[in-house]
Write a protein that holds these residues in place. Sequence first.
Motif, short mmCIF file in Angstrom:
data_model
loop_
_atom_site.label_atom_id
_atom_site.label_comp_id
_atom_site.label_asym_id
_atom_site.label_seq_id
_atom_site.Cartn_x
_atom_site.Cartn_y
_atom_site.Cartn_z
N LYS A 1 0.83 -1.20 0.00
CA LYS A 1 0.00 0.00 0.00
C LYS A 1 0.87 1.25 0.00
O LYS A 1 0.58 2.23 -0.71
CB LYS A 1 -0.92 -0.01 1.22
CG LYS A 1 -1.85 1.19 1.31
CD LYS A 1 -2.75 1.08 2.52
CE LYS A 1 -3.68 2.29 2.62
NZ LYS A 1 -4.56 2.21 3.81
N VAL A 2 1.95 1.23 0.79
CA VAL A 2 2.87 2.38 0.83
C VAL A 2 3.49 2.61 -0.54
O VAL A 2 3.58 3.75 -1.02
CB VAL A 2 3.96 2.14 1.89
CG1 VAL A 2 5.03 3.24 1.81
CG2 VAL A 2 3.36 2.12 3.29
N LEU A 3 3.91 1.54 -1.19
CA LEU A 3 4.52 1.67 -2.51
C LEU A 3 3.53 2.23 -3.53
O LEU A 3 3.91 3.03 -4.40
CB LEU A 3 5.04 0.31 -2.98
CG LEU A 3 6.21 -0.27 -2.16
CD1 LEU A 3 6.54 -1.68 -2.63
CD2 LEU A 3 7.44 0.63 -2.27
N ARG A 4 2.27 1.82 -3.41
CA ARG A 4 1.25 2.34 -4.33
C ARG A 4 1.05 3.84 -4.12
O ARG A 4 1.00 4.62 -5.09
CB ARG A 4 -0.07 1.60 -4.12
CG ARG A 4 -1.22 2.12 -4.97
CD ARG A 4 -2.47 1.28 -4.78
NE ARG A 4 -2.89 1.23 -3.40
CZ ARG A 4 -3.57 2.21 -2.79
NH1 ARG A 4 -3.87 3.33 -3.44
NH2 ARG A 4 -3.94 2.09 -1.54
N LEU A 5 0.98 4.27 -2.86
CA LEU A 5 0.81 5.70 -2.57
C LEU A 5 2.06 6.49 -2.97
O LEU A 5 1.95 7.65 -3.41
CB LEU A 5 0.51 5.90 -1.08
CG LEU A 5 -0.87 5.38 -0.62
CD1 LEU A 5 -0.98 5.47 0.89
CD2 LEU A 5 -1.99 6.17 -1.30
#
Length: 296
Positions: free
Chosen positions: A84-88
């Motif tokens: 999720k962090v990488l997507r954001l």
Amino acid sequence: MKIDFKERTPQLIALIGVLLIVTVVLIGFLVTRNSQMKEMQEQFVIDKQELEDEYEAISLQYEGFKFSVQNDSLLYRLQNEQAKVLRLQEELRMTKATDRAEIKRLTDELSTLRRILRSYIQQIDSLNTLNNELRAENEQITDRYNRTSRTLQQVSQEKEQLSEKVSLAAQLVATNINAKAVNDRGREQSRLSRSTQFVVNFTIARNITTEPGERTVYVRILTPDGTVLSKSPNDKFPYENSEILYSMKRIVEYGGEEIPVTMYWDIEEFLMPGTFKADIFADGHHIGSHSFLMED
């Protein structure tokens, strides 16, 4: 009607002055405005870069958990959060610094990610504390086990030593051993040419620690060249993990008290003169020996 410019000159000068002042003020305002806009744009870029750095820091923390977390279930959830962090992060990278609404949304998302990260850190700390306690407890159990094993080993060794002592104490012993050659009349001879028998007699000593019962006693007579006198190649008995020849054997009833034993060997073979030896065995032990010299 003529306009008197001389009379109007002060008014014109005043008007021009006012226009100049207005122009200067307007230019100053525009310059200041442009400068402020430039500063704001630069600040937007800085804010975005700081936001990207914070996202990167959180991503690195999740990456580090892969090497320290052993719980599979927790590790799976951490990997989902890192995704999720990488997507954001990717969304932030594609967002313009001037898009304040999107920047604000991603900043709010960062706050949420921080709260989630703190909760995972607390879980990991709790697991590490529990693991340390379990490790310490396991070390204590291992230490107690090792001490117990050493104690049992020591007891086993002492028991084995005691068993050996008991076995030695219970071992039969042959005393008063005598071996000689005799003729047909039973008279002792020193020459082989006059001898018809070897006579071996001895006493099994008193031993109240040994178990009473029947005992098979074996005698081996060795010639000067080391050959064992034997009537048959099958006349063997067990001794020290092998089978060896015997010359004579006798079964005696032993009750713990000393008993005399006599055995006879009929001389039927040609023998060379020299030193002969009689070895006595019982219960798998060598219990005595005697050497004697015979002439031709």
